[in-house]
Enzyme design. Structure first.
Site: not given
Ligand code: F6P
Length: 542
Positions: A208, A214, A269-270, A355, A386, A506
């Site tokens: 987003k 990452e 995002g979620r 979240e 199980h 972060k």
């Molecule tokens: O983990 C935190 C977060 O901000 C989530 O809310 C989001 O889905 C994720 O990082 C990824 O963010 P982006 O889509 O901006 O890379």
């Protein structure tokens, strides 16, 4: 909206008194007193049948919970969300994932812009692109068609796509291979690409913000991998597309914005798997399958928007969670799909629920004096049975569960499906009714073993049943939980649409990385534990 503190509300106080009265009663009694309860305490919507009779509630509980929802203005806030009002107040944003699945030709104008028209413009571009890739018309740098698609993203830019891919695998184009890279751990990238050829691989960089460390680290490694194999920077144009709200950063990374699929800051995002973040899903199941998925979401949205709370599936599920969290002190909720294809559904729900509702202040910034979001977790049945179900049945904690079953399997094989499904009903039964001391004794159990075999029961569950897993049903199921989360968050008076808590980690990680790569003394500003760990890490790293 009313700002009366939650615990001072008349409906809350009435629920507390009611809990003192019936909280200790057993489900065995509830069923004995009202044999028709299982026929009555049920609701249906969008292909989902909910049996909520095995909850520790009476008609009065429901009346009071619905009263609480009305006092907390769940319906008004729901209508505000659907209208595009900026109910995500800490980020000053609208919350409009529901617009992502409004049908073509409808409209929702927010700040003078028809957001539904925007959504369909992107959906049409996605469909045209997906058709080109699926038909082999989109060629890689060396002229070969694409055979592998790798989604690179994390959090909401990964969990939805990977869950949907697994859930809808039955409906996917098996000529295409799908992989998902989320972790910055290099193993994730290396294992995902080990057997792929760059000539035939397409990367979707999903972010987003296009600023998530990452994802950008993995995206750079992907670019090096492609350029390294194909020996030409120009290959990026044919092997990378981006999904983002940030065109500038996409261009900076080197992806042509003609190959970018956008969405908007009013999609959390979620809550984004049904936006362009679902590009990998569309590539897997095709544009028609993706349209079915959106139709399922929309059907549940409409049910949530129009149905009185008394029959409203998401509202009822949200209210039941509030009942257990706030009046029984429940800390966690289990979600157990009896459908192998839904194996990643609990992991997806963890971000959606935790979240969203892992918050400790109200919308107006006051510390809450009651519990908010519970821990959500789960595994597909029957594997969980199980493993951890022992604790559900005989442990000391009360853990309500949602059991999700289907009338039909997508892969009929002998008796498997009836055996699987019998467990849905048997578990709900065992959790609710348990086994009394008398029953255990009557089986001739040795006296010293009797206490070990007694099962208290009175463990609540919801059973959700549907005909079969399909794109449409999956959409409805996800929207059900989205709106249940909304209902809970509204009662708790929190902002379910921000996530400030994940930001600190972060920031700190970025500060620590140079300490790990450096050779001089570790910073004197670090606490002694972190400093000692960094020294040990450096020694281990060699
Ligand atoms: O983990 C935190 C977060 O901000 C989530 O809310 C989001 O889905 C994720 O990082 C990824 O963010 P982006 O889509 O901006 O890379």
């Amino acid at each position: 909206m009313s700002t009366m503190p939650l615990r001072e509300r008349p409906a809350w106080k009435a629920l507390a008194a009611h809990h003192a009265e019936i909280g200790g009663r057993h489900l065995r009694e509830f069923f004995a007193d009202d044999p028709g309860r299982g026929e009555r305490l049920r609701a249906e919507a969008a292909g989902l049948y909910l049996d909520y009779s095995k909850n520790r509630i009476t008609d009065e509980t429901l009346r009071l919970l619905i009263g609480l929802a009305r006092e907390c203005e769940v319906e008004q806030r729901r209508d505000l969300m659907f209208s595009g009002a900026p109910i995500n107040t800490s980020e000053h944003r609208s919350v409009l994932h529901v617009a992502l699945r409004m049908p073509k030709g409808t409209s929702l104008v927010v700040d003078g812009v028809d957001v539904v028209a925007q959504v369909h413009e992107v959906l049409d571009r996605m469909a045209a692109f997906a058709d080109r890739v699926r038909s082999g018309d989109w060629r890689g740098h060396t002229g070969k068609p694409i055979r592998a698609i790798v989604n690179v993203g994390i959090g909401g830019s990964d969990l939805g796509p990977v869950m949907a891919y697994e859930a809808l695998r039955h409906y996917t184009n098996r000529d295409l291979t799908f992989r998902f890279v989320s972790n910055v751990d290099s193993t994730d990238f290396v294992e995902a690409t080990r057997d792929l050829s760059a000539e035939e691989t397409l990367f979707i960089i999903s972010s987003k913000t296009f600023g998530t460390l990452e994802t950008l680290t993995n995206a750079h490694s992907a670019r090096d991998w492609v350029v390294g194999q194909l020996g030409d920077e120009a290959a990026v144009a044919k092997h990378f597309v981006a999904v983002s709200t940030n065109a500038e950063r996409v261009a900076e990374f080197g992806i042509d914005t003609a190959n970018m699929f956008g969405f908007w800051d009013w999609v959390g995002g979620r809550y984004s798997m049904d936006s362009a973040i679902g590009l990998s899903t569309m590539l897997a199941v095709g544009p028609a399958g993706f349209a079915d998925l959106l139709a399922g979401f929309h059907e549940m949205d409409e049910h949530f928007r129009e149905t009185p709370l008394e029959k409203n599936l998401p509202a009822l599920m949200g209210l039941l969670t509030v009942w257990y969290v706030n009046f029984f002190g429940v800390q966690s909720v289990g979600v157990m799909p009896y459908e192998q294809y839904l194996k990643r559904f609990p992991a997806y729900l963890q971000q959606l629920t935790m979240e969203s509702n892992g918050k400790h202040v109200t919308i107006d910034g006051r510390q809450v004096d009651y519990d908010t979001g519970p821990v959500y977790w789960g595994e597909p049945g029957t594997n969980g049975q199980h493993s951890f179900y022992q604790l559900l049945h005989q442990g000391t904690r009360l853990i309500p569960v949602d059991l999700i079953g289907f009338g039909k399997t997508l892969n009929p094989l002998g008796e498997h499906h009836d055996i699987l499904s019998s467990n849905v009903f048997a578990q709900a039964q065992a959790l609710a009714f348990g086994k009394t001391e008398e029953e255990v004794r009557a089986e001739g159990t040795a006296a010293d073993v009797v206490p070990h075999r007694v099962m208290e029961g009175n463990r609540p569950s919801n059973v959700l049943l549907a005909e079969r897993l399909s794109p449409r049903l999956l959409g409805a199921l996800i929207a059900l939980y989205e709106h249940s989360v909304f209902t809970q968050g509204t009662i708790w008076g929190i902002d379910s649409f921000d996530q400030w808590g994940v930001e600190l980690g972060k920031v700190l990680a970025v500060q620590i990385t140079p300490e790990l790569t450096g050779t001089g003394d570790v910073s004197a500003d670090l606490d002694s534990s972190t400093a000692a760990l960094i020294r040990r890490y450096r020694a281990l790293k060699g």
